[in-house]
Design a protein around this motif. Structure first.
Motif, PDB file in Angstrom:
ATOM      1  N   GLY A   1      -3.758 -24.044  30.079  1.00 51.05           N
ATOM      2  CA  GLY A   1      -2.512 -23.851  30.806  1.00 51.05           C
ATOM      3  C   GLY A   1      -2.406 -22.504  31.488  1.00 51.05           C
ATOM      4  O   GLY A   1      -3.314 -21.673  31.422  1.00 51.05           O
ATOM      5  N   PRO A   2      -1.257 -22.244  32.136  1.00 49.01           N
ATOM      6  CA  PRO A   2      -1.095 -21.030  32.940  1.00 49.01           C
ATOM      7  C   PRO A   2      -0.748 -19.780  32.138  1.00 49.01           C
ATOM      8  O   PRO A   2      -0.811 -18.674  32.675  1.00 49.01           O
ATOM      9  N   ASP A   3      -0.342 -19.925  30.858  1.00 48.21           N
ATOM     10  CA  ASP A   3       0.062 -18.778  30.053  1.00 48.21           C
ATOM     11  C   ASP A   3      -1.190 -18.099  29.507  1.00 48.21           C
ATOM     12  O   ASP A   3      -1.766 -18.533  28.502  1.00 48.21           O
ATOM     13  N   ALA A   4      -1.630 -17.027  30.142  1.00 43.78           N
ATOM     14  CA  ALA A   4      -2.891 -16.377  29.781  1.00 43.78           C
ATOM     15  C   ALA A   4      -2.849 -15.787  28.375  1.00 43.78           C
ATOM     16  O   ALA A   4      -3.847 -15.819  27.647  1.00 43.78           O
ATOM     17  N   GLU A   5      -1.691 -15.235  27.984  1.00 48.43           N
ATOM     18  CA  GLU A   5      -1.586 -14.633  26.655  1.00 48.43           C
ATOM     19  C   GLU A   5      -1.732 -15.694  25.568  1.00 48.43           C
ATOM     20  O   GLU A   5      -2.481 -15.513  24.594  1.00 48.43           O
ATOM     21  N   LEU A   6      -1.023 -16.809  25.727  1.00 50.41           N
ATOM     22  CA  LEU A   6      -1.119 -17.878  24.742  1.00 50.41           C
ATOM     23  C   LEU A   6      -2.521 -18.486  24.745  1.00 50.41           C
ATOM     24  O   LEU A   6      -3.076 -18.797  23.683  1.00 50.41           O
ATOM     25  N   ALA A   7      -3.108 -18.640  25.923  1.00 53.03           N
ATOM     26  CA  ALA A   7      -4.459 -19.195  26.013  1.00 53.03           C
ATOM     27  C   ALA A   7      -5.464 -18.311  25.284  1.00 53.03           C
ATOM     28  O   ALA A   7      -6.374 -18.808  24.608  1.00 53.03           O
ATOM     29  N   ALA A   8      -5.293 -17.000  25.387  1.00 56.82           N
ATOM     30  CA  ALA A   8      -6.201 -16.089  24.696  1.00 56.82           C
ATOM     31  C   ALA A   8      -6.081 -16.221  23.179  1.00 56.82           C
ATOM     32  O   ALA A   8      -7.068 -16.083  22.454  1.00 56.82           O
ATOM     33  N   LEU A   9      -4.877 -16.505  22.704  1.00 56.41           N
ATOM     34  CA  LEU A   9      -4.662 -16.620  21.262  1.00 56.41           C
ATOM     35  C   LEU A   9      -5.252 -17.903  20.698  1.00 56.41           C
ATOM     36  O   LEU A   9      -5.776 -17.915  19.581  1.00 56.41           O
ATOM     37  N   VAL A  10      -5.180 -18.999  21.435  1.00 53.34           N
ATOM     38  CA  VAL A  10      -5.678 -20.280  20.904  1.00 53.34           C
ATOM     39  C   VAL A  10      -7.151 -20.483  21.206  1.00 53.34           C
ATOM     40  O   VAL A  10      -7.756 -21.427  20.689  1.00 53.34           O
TER      41      VAL A  10
END
Length: 499
Positions: free
Chosen positions: A157-166
């Protein structure tokens, strides 16, 4: 910001006033806290020097490791809730400890997950207030909720911070975004991917694994992973999207590995279009991209893939050939051995369109297949299978280099062999698909006889094990007549012998 000293004072006063009801555990020294594998900020140290835990007649919370207990994966389990039905976990990594999450993984009516508070000292102040008011130590139920979403969707998805966490995400893991929650306690709307509603011989072995990422006050993400074991899948999964250039990427990655690790990865020559045109099946362009360059793949530790027409001495047993649908419905790729078992990995083909679809593996012992019909979903396409081979080879090459030895993929046969521990999509009686709003399901149901069992592999993780004989409704002792794979393997059906 909650005053830590005031919280300590309030709890000490409660323990003095109600010595038979409330007990405070001894605190920890700074030397002990310095040895912990997590940060302990100053405000929290004020609490932990004085108090190491709180015990009431209903609940027991321990604030740090004692005996063999250790911090795991950035979390600390403070204690059990409701006499062991649930647990209270807190994120413990960098900065303030938090959030605090209560989880009830074993309740059949609801898998309760609630974010109780954003950080530890504030939660402890709330506990002291409830004890002062004479309320139960557990928090009140949530009045606001957030919805967990597939971690694969968050990763892409577009949320880079959340993508980095998962990270890359996992098809059986959901994630709840804990940033800017609407209030506390905040429930998480979520259900596991497995269900005990359709029992099997091995039912109730599944469990839920909870994790926190981006911990600290207001910790960013709660990971909810379904470990499916002995139960059927209950709902569709979100799979990783295949790259649009998967055929080209598979060729490039395998060629690179073969150049870097000759002998470990060996590629056979491909074929010209003029040769592909003579094959007994249609070869669409996405498959031609691969076959023009690669005719076979040998990776040490994995079953060799032979992508070209097999010679007569390797022909599929005629009885198995009929059970798989016959000419034009599949393309054999590999003989798979695992223990004493044998299986045939194949790309399924839609005979009407010529499309090559899912790669599956089926036991090649016809007597075994008749008695125990099962299928492994291995990949979404031939290019996807080759990318999986490349990924496993690359990982093994890195491990071999680190160990100073020759690379080999460990346990390669089990990955391609049916029923070796992957999640089970539920086989359903075909009557359940009659009148389905899904046109593919409805058309499939209309063309199959009563007693057939079906499964939608579009909704399953890759890999997964489809075991028709484990379905409760599959008749005891029934023998398989044939397997059917509509839409190039996107659906699968087992047709029993009709008495």
């Amino acid at each position: 910001m909650t005053d830590a000293a005031q919280v300590v004072g309030a709890l000490r006063e409660l323990a003095r006033e109600r010595p038979g009801e409330i007990e405070l555990l001894d605190g920890f020294t700074d030397a002990e806290m310095d040895a912990w594998p997590v940060d302990v900020p100053d405000g929290l140290r004020t609490v932990l020097r004085a108090i190491g835990g709180v015990e009431t007649q209903e609940e027991s919370f321990a604030f740090g490791p004692r005996g063999r207990q250790v911090f795991e994966d950035g979390c600390w389990t403070l204690g059990e809730l409701d006499y062991g039905e649930g647990s209270l976990i807190v994120g413990a990594g960098a900065g303030d400890w938090g959030p605090l999450v209560s989880v009830y993984p074993y309740r059949d009516d609801a898998r309760d997950v609630t974010v109780e508070a954003p950080e530890f000292v504030g939660w402890l102040a709330g506990l002291a207030a409830r004890l002062t008011a004479g309320e139960d130590a557990s928090a009140t139920g949530p009045k606001v909720f957030v919805t967990a979403v597939p971690s694969v969707g968050a990763a892409e998805g577009p949320d880079a911070e959340l993508a980095a966490l998962v990270g890359r995400g996992d098809p059986l893991t959901d994630v709840a975004d804990l940033r800017d929650l609407p209030g506390y306690p905040c429930g998480v709307d979520w259900e596991p991917y497995f269900s005990t509603a359709h029992g099997t011989a091995d039912t109730s072995g599944s469990e839920i694994q909870f994790g926190l990422a981006g911990v600290g006050a207001g910790g960013r993400a709660l990971l909810l992973r379904s470990l499916v074991s002995g139960d059927f899948l209950a709902r569709p999964v979100r799979r990783h999207a295949l790259p649009e250039d998967a055929p080209h990427r598979a060729v490039a990655e395998l060629r690179e590995l073969a150049a870097l690790h000759p002998g470990f990865v060996v590629l056979a020559a491909g074929r010209a279009d003029s040769d592909l045109d003579t094959w007994p099946v249609t070869v669409p362009e996405d498959v031609r991209v691969v076959l023009r360059e690669i005719g076979g793949v040998t990776v040490t530790g994995l079953p060799p893939l032979d992508l070209l027409p097999w010679p007569p001495e390797r022909a599929v047993d005629p009885r198995l050939h009929r059970m798989l649908g016959g000419d034009g419905t599949y393309w054999p790729l590999a003989h798979v051995r695992y223990g004493r078992g044998h299986a045939l990995a194949q790309a399924r083909i839609d005979p009407e369109t010529g499309q090559w679809g899912y790669v599956v593996s089926v036991p090649s012992d016809t007597a075994e297949l008749r008695e125990y019909p099962e299928v492994k979903l291995v990949a979404e396409s031939l290019p996807a299978l080759l990318l999986a081979y490349a990924g496993r080879a690359r990982k093994a090459a890195g491990a071999g280099s680190a160990a100073g030895g020759a690379p080999s993929v460990p346990g390669g046969g089990d990955w391609l062999f049916p029923n070796t521990g992957e999640p089970w999509p539920r086989p359903a009686p075909v009557a359940e698909w009659a009148g389905s709003a899904d046109p593919l399901r409805a058309a499939t149901a209309a063309g199959l006889p009563d007693g057939t069992h079906v499964a939608d592999l579009r909704e399953a993780p890759v890999p997964s094990d489809l075991c028709f004989h484990r379905a409760r409704e599959w008749p005891y002792g029934a023998r398989l007549d044939r397997l059917h794979f509509p839409a190039a393997g996107r659906l699968a059906a087992a047709v029993p012998v009709r008495d």
